[in-house]
Write a protein that holds these residues in place. Sequence first.
Motif, mmCIF file in Angstrom:
data_model
loop_
_atom_site.group_PDB
_atom_site.id
_atom_site.type_symbol
_atom_site.label_atom_id
_atom_site.label_comp_id
_atom_site.label_asym_id
_atom_site.label_seq_id
_atom_site.Cartn_x
_atom_site.Cartn_y
_atom_site.Cartn_z
ATOM 1 N N LEU A 60 0.904 -1.258 -0.103
ATOM 2 C CA LEU A 60 -0.095 -0.019 0.106
ATOM 3 C C LEU A 60 0.752 1.322 -0.101
ATOM 4 N N LYS A 61 1.984 1.275 0.586
ATOM 5 C CA LYS A 61 2.895 2.331 0.798
ATOM 6 C C LYS A 61 3.572 2.659 -0.592
ATOM 7 N N GLN A 62 4.098 1.437 -1.307
ATOM 8 C CA GLN A 62 4.459 1.765 -2.701
ATOM 9 C C GLN A 62 3.581 2.237 -3.681
ATOM 10 N N GLN A 63 2.233 1.877 -3.640
ATOM 11 C CA GLN A 63 1.153 2.353 -4.474
ATOM 12 C C GLN A 63 0.929 4.005 -4.041
ATOM 13 N N ALA A 64 0.826 4.242 -2.765
ATOM 14 C CA ALA A 64 0.570 5.592 -2.412
ATOM 15 C C ALA A 64 1.873 6.228 -2.864
ATOM 16 N N ASP A 65 3.207 5.981 -2.657
ATOM 17 C CA ASP A 65 4.268 6.700 -2.858
ATOM 18 C C ASP A 65 4.183 7.337 -4.757
ATOM 19 N N ILE A 66 3.824 5.883 -5.224
ATOM 20 C CA ILE A 66 3.831 6.160 -7.050
ATOM 21 C C ILE A 66 2.801 6.951 -7.243
ATOM 22 N N ASP A 90 -0.444 7.945 -18.054
ATOM 23 C CA ASP A 90 -0.374 6.219 -18.270
ATOM 24 C C ASP A 90 -0.337 5.554 -16.739
ATOM 25 N N ILE A 91 0.602 6.117 -16.054
ATOM 26 C CA ILE A 91 0.948 5.428 -14.868
ATOM 27 C C ILE A 91 -0.456 5.462 -13.827
ATOM 28 N N LEU A 92 -1.163 6.527 -13.886
ATOM 29 C CA LEU A 92 -2.370 7.094 -13.238
ATOM 30 C C LEU A 92 -3.439 5.975 -13.465
ATOM 31 N N ASP A 93 -3.488 5.610 -14.837
ATOM 32 C CA ASP A 93 -4.603 4.724 -15.403
ATOM 33 C C ASP A 93 -4.679 3.361 -14.583
ATOM 34 N N GLY A 94 -3.285 2.873 -14.005
ATOM 35 C CA GLY A 94 -3.465 1.863 -13.351
ATOM 36 C C GLY A 94 -3.976 1.761 -12.010
ATOM 37 N N PHE A 95 -4.391 3.133 -11.801
ATOM 38 C CA PHE A 95 -5.138 3.485 -10.282
ATOM 39 C C PHE A 95 -6.534 3.998 -10.638
ATOM 40 N N CYS A 96 -7.114 3.736 -11.634
ATOM 41 C CA CYS A 96 -8.354 4.485 -11.921
ATOM 42 C C CYS A 96 -9.423 4.134 -11.026
ATOM 43 N N GLU A 97 -9.531 3.117 -10.518
ATOM 44 C CA GLU A 97 -10.363 2.840 -9.259
ATOM 45 C C GLU A 97 -9.693 2.411 -8.048
ATOM 46 N N PRO A 98 -9.282 3.336 -7.234
ATOM 47 C CA PRO A 98 -8.340 3.359 -6.115
ATOM 48 C C PRO A 98 -9.297 2.778 -4.863
ATOM 49 N N SER A 99 -9.008 1.847 -4.088
ATOM 50 C CA SER A 99 -9.549 1.283 -2.940
ATOM 51 C C SER A 99 -9.602 2.495 -1.789
ATOM 52 N N VAL A 100 -10.557 2.306 -0.986
ATOM 53 C CA VAL A 100 -10.481 3.538 0.062
ATOM 54 C C VAL A 100 -9.180 3.264 1.018
ATOM 55 N N PRO A 101 -8.790 2.283 1.272
ATOM 56 C CA PRO A 101 -7.436 2.066 2.078
ATOM 57 C C PRO A 101 -6.306 2.813 1.135
ATOM 58 N N LEU A 102 -6.265 2.807 0.117
ATOM 59 C CA LEU A 102 -5.206 3.654 -0.518
ATOM 60 C C LEU A 102 -5.399 5.050 -0.553
ATOM 61 N N VAL A 103 -6.460 5.601 -0.731
ATOM 62 C CA VAL A 103 -6.689 6.752 -0.640
ATOM 63 C C VAL A 103 -6.380 7.375 0.978
ATOM 64 N N LEU A 161 -6.848 16.795 -4.659
ATOM 65 C CA LEU A 161 -8.126 16.664 -5.551
ATOM 66 C C LEU A 161 -7.970 15.417 -6.119
ATOM 67 N N TRP A 162 -7.280 14.482 -6.436
ATOM 68 C CA TRP A 162 -7.455 13.183 -6.608
ATOM 69 C C TRP A 162 -8.054 12.530 -5.455
ATOM 70 N N CYS A 163 -7.564 12.627 -4.534
ATOM 71 C CA CYS A 163 -8.250 11.875 -3.277
ATOM 72 C C CYS A 163 -9.777 12.308 -3.138
ATOM 73 N N VAL A 164 -10.197 13.315 -3.389
ATOM 74 C CA VAL A 164 -11.423 13.739 -3.113
ATOM 75 C C VAL A 164 -12.122 13.354 -4.451
ATOM 76 N N GLU A 165 -11.545 13.307 -5.453
ATOM 77 C CA GLU A 165 -12.285 12.739 -6.744
ATOM 78 C C GLU A 165 -12.458 11.281 -6.487
ATOM 79 N N ASN A 166 -11.829 10.350 -5.548
ATOM 80 C CA ASN A 166 -12.050 8.989 -5.412
ATOM 81 C C ASN A 166 -12.414 8.638 -4.119
ATOM 82 N N ILE A 167 -13.017 9.545 -3.435
ATOM 83 C CA ILE A 167 -13.592 9.100 -2.175
ATOM 84 C C ILE A 167 -15.215 8.974 -2.287
#
Length: 426
Positions: A60-66, A90-103, A161-167
């Motif tokens: 989870l830390k690696q994902q958050a840092d990326i 392109d990188i962010l497309d891999g996190f288009c539906e992030p989990s709440v724990p990641l946010v 902004l990204w976090c708010v968009e995905n909560i």
Amino acid sequence: MVLSSSVPASLQVPSDFNRYADITDHEILQRLDRWKHATVPTLQNLQSHFHSEQASSLTLKQQADIVSATLVFNGEDVWVNPAAQTVAHDILDGFCEPSVPLVIQILEHNVKPLFRYNPHPSLNLQTGRKLARPAGGPMASQDFYDDQAWKTHPGASNIVLWCVENIPSTAYEELWHLVIPPIMALLDDYEPGYKLKGVKILTVMLERVPGSVLKRTGVDSLLSASLGRSLTQLQSPETSRLLPAAISASLSLILLVTPVGSVDRFDQLCGLLGDGIIGTIWPYSSDRLEALLASIEALPPLVKILGVGCARYLKVLVAQLVHPLSPRAFDKTSVALQISSLRALSAVIDACPERIPQWKGTILNSIARCWVGIMDANLDHPSEQLKRELRNVCQRLSAVCPTVLQDEYPLFIAADAAIFEELFET
């Protein structure tokens, strides 16, 4: 290939970009330009490492840092190279539906440390609730502006902004204490550029957050006051974007936290129009055309919702909206103001049909003068849209005041049919 536990430190945006427009030192500009171009291969390397791994195999830390490192290149900021932005997408497309724990991980460990040294004096940082009185006493607001560590991290607002968009709406209760502090830090900053970023984030949040959370925590009043202060920013490069964004966000906030048809909703809508636009912007924008234009462009949605409640402001509304129609030099800026004023005037006519007949003379006098000015100036392309708006106002006026079809309109046509027939055609 194993992805490193941390992303390259070279992707942290140099703090000098915060004052980029004011830098005159050629060496500093060259250094920033070199950094900007060097981000492309660095991001490409991160991209290749990321694609070589299964996202689920990353901690989870690696994902958050990326995500956090990449998001600062997900915009039109001055430090963003277009090629870097493409890789970031392109990188962010891999996190288009992030989990709440990641946010949560990003907000807790990548965002919160940036803002912890500048606590908002009116917020309980543990709960996200409004404090009964500002922490730190009368000078707390001044302390709030000292040593703003988060400004040494350009692009931090992109992460928020990204976090708010995905909560999800259902998760705001849990994340409230992590979301509100950075948003309030941006909204209440003294620099209009940061205020604008805060308003944009708030606008997204208001589309998702339950109104009950805003009311229960008392943050609705903090947001309302902060948005009201944004309306005082009349002389900055961000004015033309900040004013309509703040007015729109204020309207969304009011609709979210007040019951339909309630006195509270009516009072707050009147406050936005009367105290905000009419009382705060218009008295000081006679020589600030961008501020005036921005406020009038934002007027129709508010007028439509307030409806007949606009009647108490009809005298000042009509006076302000017909004023730009007087004959003047038809430069591009004044034509834009005239078009926006006519659209707002149409909204006012629709909102207060019973009260408009007593203003028909004032409205028609200005409409006719503007029309004659167009014909005398022999304008072409810019005037076509203006002419359409003038005709639209006449049609709206005849709909709420039919007597003009028999009394006033024929008088104009009799005076000069060649000029006025097109204005009053149905």
